[in-house]
Design a protein around this motif. Structure first.
Motif, PDB file in Angstrom:
ATOM      1  N   GLY A   1       0.825  -1.202   0.000  1.00  0.00           N
ATOM      2  CA  GLY A   1       0.000   0.000   0.000  1.00  0.00           C
ATOM      3  C   GLY A   1       0.859   1.253   0.000  1.00  0.00           C
ATOM      4  N   ALA A   2       0.309   2.302  -0.577  1.00  0.00           N
ATOM      5  CA  ALA A   2       1.051   3.562  -0.659  1.00  0.00           C
ATOM      6  C   ALA A   2       0.116   4.729  -0.347  1.00  0.00           C
ATOM      7  N   GLY A   3      -0.776   4.495   0.610  1.00  0.00           N
ATOM      8  CA  GLY A   3      -1.698   5.543   1.039  1.00  0.00           C
ATOM      9  C   GLY A   3      -1.153   6.279   2.253  1.00  0.00           C
ATOM     10  N   GLY A   4      -2.067   6.920   2.992  1.00  0.00           N
ATOM     11  CA  GLY A   4      -1.674   7.754   4.128  1.00  0.00           C
ATOM     12  C   GLY A   4      -0.945   6.980   5.219  1.00  0.00           C
ATOM     13  N   ALA A   5      -1.378   5.752   5.489  1.00  0.00           N
ATOM     14  CA  ALA A   5      -0.758   4.988   6.580  1.00  0.00           C
ATOM     15  C   ALA A   5       0.700   4.669   6.245  1.00  0.00           C
ATOM     16  N   THR A   6       0.939   4.257   5.010  1.00  0.00           N
ATOM     17  CA  THR A   6       2.332   3.963   4.601  1.00  0.00           C
ATOM     18  C   THR A   6       3.171   5.234   4.649  1.00  0.00           C
TER      19      THR A   6
ATOM     20  N   ASP B   1      -2.557  -7.705  14.219  1.00  0.00           N
ATOM     21  CA  ASP B   1      -3.323  -6.665  13.529  1.00  0.00           C
ATOM     22  C   ASP B   1      -2.995  -5.314  14.158  1.00  0.00           C
ATOM     23  N   GLY B   2      -3.684  -4.247  13.708  1.00  0.00           N
ATOM     24  CA  GLY B   2      -3.286  -2.886  14.055  1.00  0.00           C
ATOM     25  C   GLY B   2      -3.816  -2.356  15.373  1.00  0.00           C
ATOM     26  N   VAL B   3      -4.320  -3.249  16.244  1.00  0.00           N
ATOM     27  CA  VAL B   3      -4.890  -2.756  17.500  1.00  0.00           C
ATOM     28  C   VAL B   3      -3.803  -2.120  18.382  1.00  0.00           C
TER      29      VAL B   3
ATOM     30  N   VAL C   1       5.136  -1.829  -2.051  1.00  0.00           N
ATOM     31  CA  VAL C   1       4.436  -2.269  -3.269  1.00  0.00           C
ATOM     32  C   VAL C   1       3.029  -1.698  -3.257  1.00  0.00           C
ATOM     33  N   ASN C   2       2.569  -1.370  -4.435  1.00  0.00           N
ATOM     34  CA  ASN C   2       1.206  -0.827  -4.522  1.00  0.00           C
ATOM     35  C   ASN C   2       0.581  -1.174  -5.861  1.00  0.00           C
ATOM     36  N   ARG C   3      -0.749  -1.345  -5.818  1.00  0.00           N
ATOM     37  CA  ARG C   3      -1.547  -1.610  -7.024  1.00  0.00           C
ATOM     38  C   ARG C   3      -1.255  -0.522  -8.061  1.00  0.00           C
ATOM     39  N   THR C   4      -1.319   0.740  -7.630  1.00  0.00           N
ATOM     40  CA  THR C   4      -0.957   1.865  -8.494  1.00  0.00           C
ATOM     41  C   THR C   4       0.530   2.127  -8.252  1.00  0.00           C
ATOM     42  N   VAL C   5       1.359   1.560  -9.130  1.00  0.00           N
ATOM     43  CA  VAL C   5       2.795   1.514  -8.842  1.00  0.00           C
ATOM     44  C   VAL C   5       3.415   2.916  -8.746  1.00  0.00           C
ATOM     45  N   ALA C   6       2.882   3.878  -9.482  1.00  0.00           N
ATOM     46  CA  ALA C   6       3.458   5.236  -9.455  1.00  0.00           C
ATOM     47  C   ALA C   6       3.445   5.808  -8.038  1.00  0.00           C
ATOM     48  N   LYS C   7       2.418   5.460  -7.266  1.00  0.00           N
ATOM     49  CA  LYS C   7       2.348   5.978  -5.885  1.00  0.00           C
ATOM     50  C   LYS C   7       3.425   5.338  -5.007  1.00  0.00           C
ATOM     51  N   ALA C   8       3.710   4.063  -5.245  1.00  0.00           N
ATOM     52  CA  ALA C   8       4.781   3.394  -4.489  1.00  0.00           C
ATOM     53  C   ALA C   8       6.125   4.018  -4.838  1.00  0.00           C
TER      54      ALA C   8
ATOM     55  N   ASP D   1      -1.084  -6.796   9.882  1.00  0.00           N
ATOM     56  CA  ASP D   1      -2.139  -6.105   9.134  1.00  0.00           C
ATOM     57  C   ASP D   1      -2.528  -4.850   9.909  1.00  0.00           C
ATOM     58  N   LEU D   2      -2.358  -3.672   9.317  1.00  0.00           N
ATOM     59  CA  LEU D   2      -2.661  -2.427  10.046  1.00  0.00           C
ATOM     60  C   LEU D   2      -4.138  -2.296  10.367  1.00  0.00           C
ATOM     61  N   THR D   3      -4.988  -2.911   9.547  1.00  0.00           N
ATOM     62  CA  THR D   3      -6.422  -2.914   9.849  1.00  0.00           C
ATOM     63  C   THR D   3      -6.626  -3.695  11.144  1.00  0.00           C
ATOM     64  N   TYR D   4      -7.570  -3.246  11.979  1.00  0.00           N
ATOM     65  CA  TYR D   4      -7.752  -3.931  13.257  1.00  0.00           C
ATOM     66  C   TYR D   4      -9.225  -4.314  13.438  1.00  0.00           C
TER      67      TYR D   4
HETATM   68  P1  NDP Z   1      -5.612   5.049   1.972  1.00  0.00           P
HETATM   69  O1  NDP Z   1      -7.001   5.112   1.425  1.00  0.00           O
HETATM   70  O2  NDP Z   1      -4.798   6.276   2.079  1.00  0.00           O
HETATM   71  O3  NDP Z   1      -4.767   4.016   1.035  1.00  0.00           O
HETATM   72  C1  NDP Z   1      -5.304   2.783   0.709  1.00  0.00           C
HETATM   73  C2  NDP Z   1      -4.229   1.911   0.053  1.00  0.00           C
HETATM   74  O4  NDP Z   1      -4.755   0.607  -0.090  1.00  0.00           O
HETATM   75  C3  NDP Z   1      -3.798   2.354  -1.347  1.00  0.00           C
HETATM   76  O5  NDP Z   1      -2.424   2.127  -1.494  1.00  0.00           O
HETATM   77  C4  NDP Z   1      -4.618   1.417  -2.260  1.00  0.00           C
HETATM   78  O6  NDP Z   1      -3.994   1.169  -3.502  1.00  0.00           O
HETATM   79  C5  NDP Z   1      -4.603   0.166  -1.444  1.00  0.00           C
HETATM   80  N1  NDP Z   1      -5.703  -0.779  -1.708  1.00  0.00           N
HETATM   81  C6  NDP Z   1      -7.018  -0.612  -1.406  1.00  0.00           C
HETATM   82  N2  NDP Z   1      -7.704  -1.724  -1.712  1.00  0.00           N
HETATM   83  C7  NDP Z   1      -6.803  -2.627  -2.218  1.00  0.00           C
HETATM   84  C8  NDP Z   1      -6.898  -3.957  -2.697  1.00  0.00           C
HETATM   85  N3  NDP Z   1      -8.080  -4.593  -2.741  1.00  0.00           N
HETATM   86  N4  NDP Z   1      -5.779  -4.572  -3.132  1.00  0.00           N
HETATM   87  C9  NDP Z   1      -4.581  -3.935  -3.081  1.00  0.00           C
HETATM   88  N5  NDP Z   1      -4.426  -2.663  -2.625  1.00  0.00           N
HETATM   89  C10 NDP Z   1      -5.527  -2.016  -2.195  1.00  0.00           C
HETATM   90  O7  NDP Z   1      -5.736   4.296   3.368  1.00  0.00           O
HETATM   91  P2  NDP Z   1      -4.788   4.475   4.648  1.00  0.00           P
HETATM   92  O8  NDP Z   1      -3.385   4.386   4.190  1.00  0.00           O
HETATM   93  O9  NDP Z   1      -5.222   5.637   5.433  1.00  0.00           O
HETATM   94  O10 NDP Z   1      -5.193   3.188   5.525  1.00  0.00           O
HETATM   95  C11 NDP Z   1      -4.809   1.876   5.111  1.00  0.00           C
HETATM   96  C12 NDP Z   1      -5.279   0.871   6.160  1.00  0.00           C
HETATM   97  O11 NDP Z   1      -4.581   1.089   7.380  1.00  0.00           O
HETATM   98  C13 NDP Z   1      -6.774   0.970   6.494  1.00  0.00           C
HETATM   99  O12 NDP Z   1      -7.325  -0.328   6.562  1.00  0.00           O
HETATM  100  C14 NDP Z   1      -6.812   1.628   7.861  1.00  0.00           C
HETATM  101  O13 NDP Z   1      -7.896   1.178   8.636  1.00  0.00           O
HETATM  102  C15 NDP Z   1      -5.483   1.155   8.451  1.00  0.00           C
HETATM  103  N6  NDP Z   1      -4.981   2.084   9.469  1.00  0.00           N
HETATM  104  C16 NDP Z   1      -4.817   1.615  10.741  1.00  0.00           C
HETATM  105  C17 NDP Z   1      -4.370   2.452  11.739  1.00  0.00           C
HETATM  106  C18 NDP Z   1      -4.201   1.899  13.114  1.00  0.00           C
HETATM  107  O14 NDP Z   1      -4.065   2.697  14.074  1.00  0.00           O
HETATM  108  N7  NDP Z   1      -4.164   0.605  13.301  1.00  0.00           N
HETATM  109  C19 NDP Z   1      -4.045   3.864  11.467  1.00  0.00           C
HETATM  110  C20 NDP Z   1      -4.197   4.248  10.084  1.00  0.00           C
HETATM  111  C21 NDP Z   1      -4.668   3.368   9.135  1.00  0.00           C
HETATM  112  P3  NDP Z   1      -4.154   2.191  -4.747  1.00  0.00           P
HETATM  113  O15 NDP Z   1      -3.227   3.340  -4.460  1.00  0.00           O
HETATM  114  O16 NDP Z   1      -3.710   1.392  -5.915  1.00  0.00           O
HETATM  115  O17 NDP Z   1      -5.597   2.589  -4.791  1.00  0.00           O
END
Ligand code: NDP
Length: 276
Positions: free
Chosen positions: A127-132, A241-243, A150-157, A217-220
């Motif tokens: 993943g390459a969203g806010g958490a990463t 997990d992320g708890v 690694v990320n689905r949208t590789v440009a973001k990674a 897994d950051l998701t909890y």
């Molecule tokens: P964002 O929306 O910023 O980023 C989501 C990322 O997930 C993107 O890189 C996206 O890829 C990727 N993605 C989404 N669905 C899929 C899939 N089916 N297969 C592959 N890649 C996928 O989310 P955040 O970074 O904010 O959060 C990510 C996770 O972390 C969430 O589940 C959130 O609950 C958890 N989290 C937990 C915290 C904790 O305290 N434990 C704190 C913050 C977050 P693409 O760019 O290609 O769309």
């Protein structure tokens, strides 16, 4: 006098922050009131202005307002600057100090609660969203042997890898790849995608998990997610997990606001959903 704090988001009903901070206040003897604030969309600044005017001392910030809080700040900590987002605010007179404790919370959970050192280890983050983004610098401070994003949208990674290379003080190699380009096995694999929220699985081969690996897994609160199942089927027995991350980022905010760091063990035990 009771000091007021709150978490702001939309929706907000799901937030565990009031439960966590109330528990912290109780064990540390701090006199605070911590509530939930449903922020109307498009009215973040007005809502926070009103909270401050009523004597509010600080806030946690959750989706979708992490960027609004960044814009609202007067004083950005490096953690918030690097993450490009804010998860905690402190109000002092006209000043609005902001931080992002997610990354430091994650690393603290891995090192202290799970007892897994990162130094010299190969680390993979999905993943390459806010958490990463928020986790990059705290992870690099620990001097892993390598960090692969690694990320689905590789440009973001690739963008995050370049950003990390630019900001780190050490010499850790950082790369941004597509899933099919990942090679070799890793000692720690983080799932920082949101895939587990919808019970989906990133396209990851089981061969990425090295013997003795930690799969995190950051998701909890979702139990054994498809990512953790994949790791388990690949022979991994250190699953998390992320708890702990959630509790540790909250403890960082609490310490920043109140000057006393609460122990997190009881809160983690209370919020833990078994990984089955
Ligand atoms: P964002 O929306 O910023 O980023 C989501 C990322 O997930 C993107 O890189 C996206 O890829 C990727 N993605 C989404 N669905 C899929 C899939 N089916 N297969 C592959 N890649 C996928 O989310 P955040 O970074 O904010 O959060 C990510 C996770 O972390 C969430 O589940 C959130 O609950 C958890 N989290 C937990 C915290 C904790 O305290 N434990 C704190 C913050 C977050 P693409 O760019 O290609 O769309």
């Amino acid at each position: 006098m009771t000091d007021r704090y709150a978490v702001i988001g939309n929706p907000i009903v799901q937030s565990k922050s009031p439960l966590i901070h109330s528990a912290f206040a109780q064990v540390t003897g701090q006199d605070i009131d911590y509530g939930k604030l449903l922020g109307p969309l498009g009215e973040f600044a007005a809502t926070v202005d009103a909270f401050r005017a009523a004597g509010g001392r600080g806030m946690n910030v959750t989706a979708p307002f992490k960027l609004d809080a960044f814009a609202y700040a007067t004083d950005l900590a490096p953690s918030a600057q690097m993450a490009g987002a804010v998860n905690a605010m402190k109000f002092e007179g006209d000043r609005v100090y902001v931080e992002n404790f997610d990354g430091v919370g994650l690393v603290r959970d891995v090192l202290h609660n799970l007892g897994c050192p990162l130094q010299g280890r190969r680390v993979l983050i999905l993943g390459a969203g806010g958490a990463t983004r928020g986790a990059l610098l705290p992870l690099l401070v620990e001097q892993p042997a390598e960090l692969v994003i690694v990320n689905r949208t590789v440009a973001k990674a690739q963008e995050l890898a370049a950003l990390a290379q630019q900001h780190q003080t050490g010499q850790v190699p950082v790369s941004g790849l597509s899933y099919d380009a990942v090679q070799g096995a890793f000692d720690v694999v983080f799932n920082a995608t949101s895939s587990s929220l919808t019970a989906e699985l990133p396209p990851l081969p089981g061969s990425v998990f090295a013997p003795g690996c930690l799969a995190y897994d950051l998701t909890y609160g979702k139990g054994l997610t498809p990512f953790l199942q994949l790791a388990q089927q690949a022979g991994v027995n250190r699953l998390a997990d992320g708890v702990g991350m959630l509790a540790e980022q909250a403890a960082e905010a609490f310490a920043w606001w109140r000057g006393v760091r609460p122990d997190t063990a009881a809160v983690i035990a209370q919020l833990t959903v078994p990984l089955v």
